[in-house]
Design an enzyme around this catalytic site. Structure first.
Site, PDB file in Angstrom:
ATOM      1  N   ASP A 361       0.816  -1.221   0.000  1.00  0.00           N
ATOM      2  CA  ASP A 361       0.000   0.000   0.000  1.00  0.00           C
ATOM      3  C   ASP A 361       0.847   1.267   0.000  1.00  0.00           C
ATOM      4  O   ASP A 361       2.054   1.225  -0.224  1.00  0.00           O
ATOM      5  CB  ASP A 361      -0.957  -0.006   1.185  1.00  0.00           C
ATOM      6  CG  ASP A 361      -0.244   0.196   2.518  1.00  0.00           C
ATOM      7  OD1 ASP A 361       0.916  -0.243   2.641  1.00  0.00           O
ATOM      8  OD2 ASP A 361      -0.842   0.793   3.436  1.00  0.00           O
ATOM      9  N   LYS A 460       3.308  -3.292  11.221  1.00  0.00           N
ATOM     10  CA  LYS A 460       3.039  -4.286  10.203  1.00  0.00           C
ATOM     11  C   LYS A 460       3.941  -3.992   9.020  1.00  0.00           C
ATOM     12  O   LYS A 460       4.407  -2.875   8.847  1.00  0.00           O
ATOM     13  CB  LYS A 460       1.570  -4.304   9.808  1.00  0.00           C
ATOM     14  CG  LYS A 460       0.919  -2.976   9.487  1.00  0.00           C
ATOM     15  CD  LYS A 460      -0.571  -3.171   9.250  1.00  0.00           C
ATOM     16  CE  LYS A 460      -1.293  -1.841   9.033  1.00  0.00           C
ATOM     17  NZ  LYS A 460      -1.576  -1.152  10.301  1.00  0.00           N
TER      18      LYS A 460
END
Length: 637
Positions: A361, A460
């Site tokens: 992303d 993450k």
């Protein structure tokens, strides 16, 4: 206005940055900080891109500027060699952080003192020993407004007594890399300029968050203080120093304050080499019978993809798709899911698609993994990584524990039970995993929102997840000779289901709902929960319990409440409703549905078919259409 232009040529690719003199005073006595005019961000000293990529069109408007009110500024106590101005300001509404920092539209951050107030409020919230004469890291995902914001953050940091800023070249550094650099360089913390998976550009989103000294997002105890201080702020401490040239590696000193522009890739790459067996992965990517594609979505991992996948692991250059980071992500939505990464999905589901595909992303912390014609859900992904740690040298001694966010499916729970590992269920937000990691209780964790990671950092990590999956596939095929059928992504997943059962899972996102209707729906569900009791019938399902999830941290005893409304049924099925805290406008409603299926013969069913009764029940129970007027979701995962 005076300007200077610097150019650097790497492998026949010209990257140029034109800098204007940024400091000027308007007729009202305000200091205007204007953005650099840049054709392209030079992201790293690593050779990142093929010569086929041309210079990018400048996205900054020449007239774009940010006004920082300075008409009533006064000089205050100064460190050696730096003049510090006290800039008067006043509170601005709406600066409460969400799940992962403060996110708003760019035009809001460009309002007078908006960003400066929040940064100063942060310093007002931290104990002086956490930053005075200390080192802070600064990086971002390359989106529009990052360069302007970098200069403001640097000056306020200097004004508050920070000793040194480590900033990625051109302000670029992925969220996982910021966490890695904080830990490797033993920094006091770091700023991350990103709105994550949200769109970028002048009309879209920007965001800022702060990570603490172990690389983890600031806990709620700090973010609550920041918000409190935004409500009473009256002064911004800003160093009167020139803008820093972020296009060149090296150290710039202003008295006893310094800024070091660093390669955003090198520390992170070194960490990945220590976590994974790169030779094992290289043996897979160099096979003539294995095809790989990585979609960087014109986001920050474009800066990391070539150095890692091509230069180190031997993948072909044309395996990197959308590998040039752009300030507006190529007019795309950098969210790696089946809707917004449709180009990758179409490639992977083609008749002769690649064997392995992945995407990341905006800021590089999320991931999507696919096999040929096969999608791996994030909930299954983290469970399968945990069940195959023998492929990853970092876990030679085995995982310490496993954890997932509450809405994530129970697939990971079953792995923890089988492997006899400690297991934790936490609220949505990576910061809740950090305490468990720091206490030595947790190694691998994940969220259904395409976030997967481990205790190698405190965020993450999208590329980590891709490397973990490549390690598993490489490990399973290490003895395969040319011409022998390879174990595929789908094979690995189906074998996992056969061993542990399948947790059918889906998420419905309703983005940018009217806030009033969304809040009324959540309140209606809370009222329903308060009246519910075990044994209540919901169609063919019998209620085991319903609640609004509350979490007590097992490390520090802190309690957070109202983290998601759960309806859990006696067969283990779940329906969950949440208002997301990651958007920048309106409200995003999320509905999660899950059902466990032990019967192997039913594992290949389409999730939407298997879950249809639960999905219909969720829509009926919530009265979502009545409250929001929405008759279909924006995204289905």
């Amino acid at each position: 206005m005076a300007s200077s232009t610097s150019c650097l040529r790497l492998e026949n690719v010209i990257f140029s940055s034109t800098y204007r003199k940024l400091r000027q005073t308007n007729a009202n006595g305000s200091v205007l900080l204007s953005s650099p005019i840049r054709s392209f961000s030079l992201l790293s000293s690593s050779s990142l891109f093929s010569p086929k990529f041309a210079l990018l069109k400048n996205l900054h408007s020449v007239s774009s500027s940010l006004s920082v009110k300075a008409s009533s500024s006064t000089a205050i106590a100064e460190p050696e060699g730096i003049k510090i101005n006290s800039v008067s300001t006043k509170p601005i509404e709406g600066q409460k952080t969400g799940t992962s920092g403060l996110r708003k539209k760019v035009k809001i951050f460009k309002e007078e003192n908006y960003l400066a107030n929040w940064i100063q409020a942060l310093f007002n919230s931290l104990p002086p020993e956490d930053y005075k004469n200390g080192v802070l890291v600064l990086g971002g995902d390359g989106r529009y407004f990052n360069l302007e914001a970098s200069q403001i953050i640097i000056k306020i940091a200097a004004g508050n007594g920070v000793g040194k800023i480590l900033v990625g070249k051109e302000g670029i550094m992925s969220t996982p890399a910021v966490s890695a650099v904080i830990r490797e360089r033993k920094a006091n913390g770091g700023f991350i300029m990103s709105a994550s998976h949200n769109p970028g550009g002048p009309e879209y989103d920007w965001g800022i968050k702060f990570n603490y000294n172990s690389g983890q997002p600031a806990p709620e105890s700090i973010t609550d203080k920041i918000y409190g201080n935004t409500l009473s702020i009256s002064e911004i401490k800003m160093a009167d120093i020139p803008d820093v040239d972020l296009s060149t590696l090296g150290i710039t000193k202003y008295g006893n304050f310094s800024v070091e522009v660093v390669d955003p890739v090198s520390d992170y790459l070194e960490l990945m080499e220590n976590v994974f067996d790169f030779e094992l992965i290289k043996s897979l990517l160099s096979r003539s019978d294995f095809r790989f594609i990585f979609d960087a979505m014109h986001a920050v991992t474009g800066a990391y993809a070539k150095p890692i996948f091509v230069d180190k692991l031997g993948a072909s250059l044309d395996s990197i798709s959308n590998g040039v980071p752009l300030e507006d992500f190529g007019h795309g939505h950098p969210d790696p899911n089946l809707t917004y990464a449709k180009g990758l999905v179409d490639i992977m589901y083609a008749e002769n698609g690649p064997d392995f595909g992945a995407a990341s992303d905006g800021d590089g912390d999320r991931n999507m993994v696919l096999g040929r014609g096969f999608f791996v859900t994030p909930s299954d992904s983290v469970a399968i990584i945990a069940a195959n740690v023998q492929a990853i040298p970092y876990f030679t001694s085995g995982p310490k524990g496993l954890a997932r966010s509450m809405p994530t499916s129970g697939a990971l729970d079953r792995v923890a039970e089988k492997l006899n590992l400690p297991f934790f269920e936490v609220p949505t937000g990576w910061k809740f995993f950090g305490n468990l990691m720091d206490a030595g209780k947790l190694s691998i964790c994940g969220e259904e929102s395409f976030g997967t990671g481990s205790d190698h950092i405190r965020e993450k990590d999208g590329i980590w997840a891709v490397l973990a999956w490549l390690s598993i596939i490489a490990y399973r095929n290490k003895d395969k000779k040319p011409g022998e059928k390879l174990v595929s992504v789908a094979d690995v997943v189906k074998e996992h289901w056969a061993t542990y059962g399948r947790n059918f899972f889906s998420r419905y996102d309703y983005e940018e709902c009217e806030s009033e209707g969304a809040n009324k729906m959540i309140q209606y569900l809370r009222d329903l929960v308060s009246k519910s009791k075990p044994g209540d019938k919901y169609g063919n399902y019998t209620l085991q319990f319903a609640d609004d999830f509350t979490y007590t941290d097992p490390v520090d005893g802190s309690v957070v409440s109202k983290q998601g409304i759960r309806f859990v049924f006696t067969d283990g099925s779940r329906i969950i409703f949440r208002l997301s805290g990651t958007g920048s406008a309106g409200a995003t409603l999320r509905i999660y549905v899950e059902q466990f299926e032990p019967d192997v013969s039913k594992h290949v069913m389409d999730a939407q078919i298997a879950l249809k009764p639960l999905i219909d029940l969720a829509l009926s129970v919530s009265k979502l259409k009545d409250f929001t007027g929405r008759d279909k979701p924006t995204v289905i995962t």
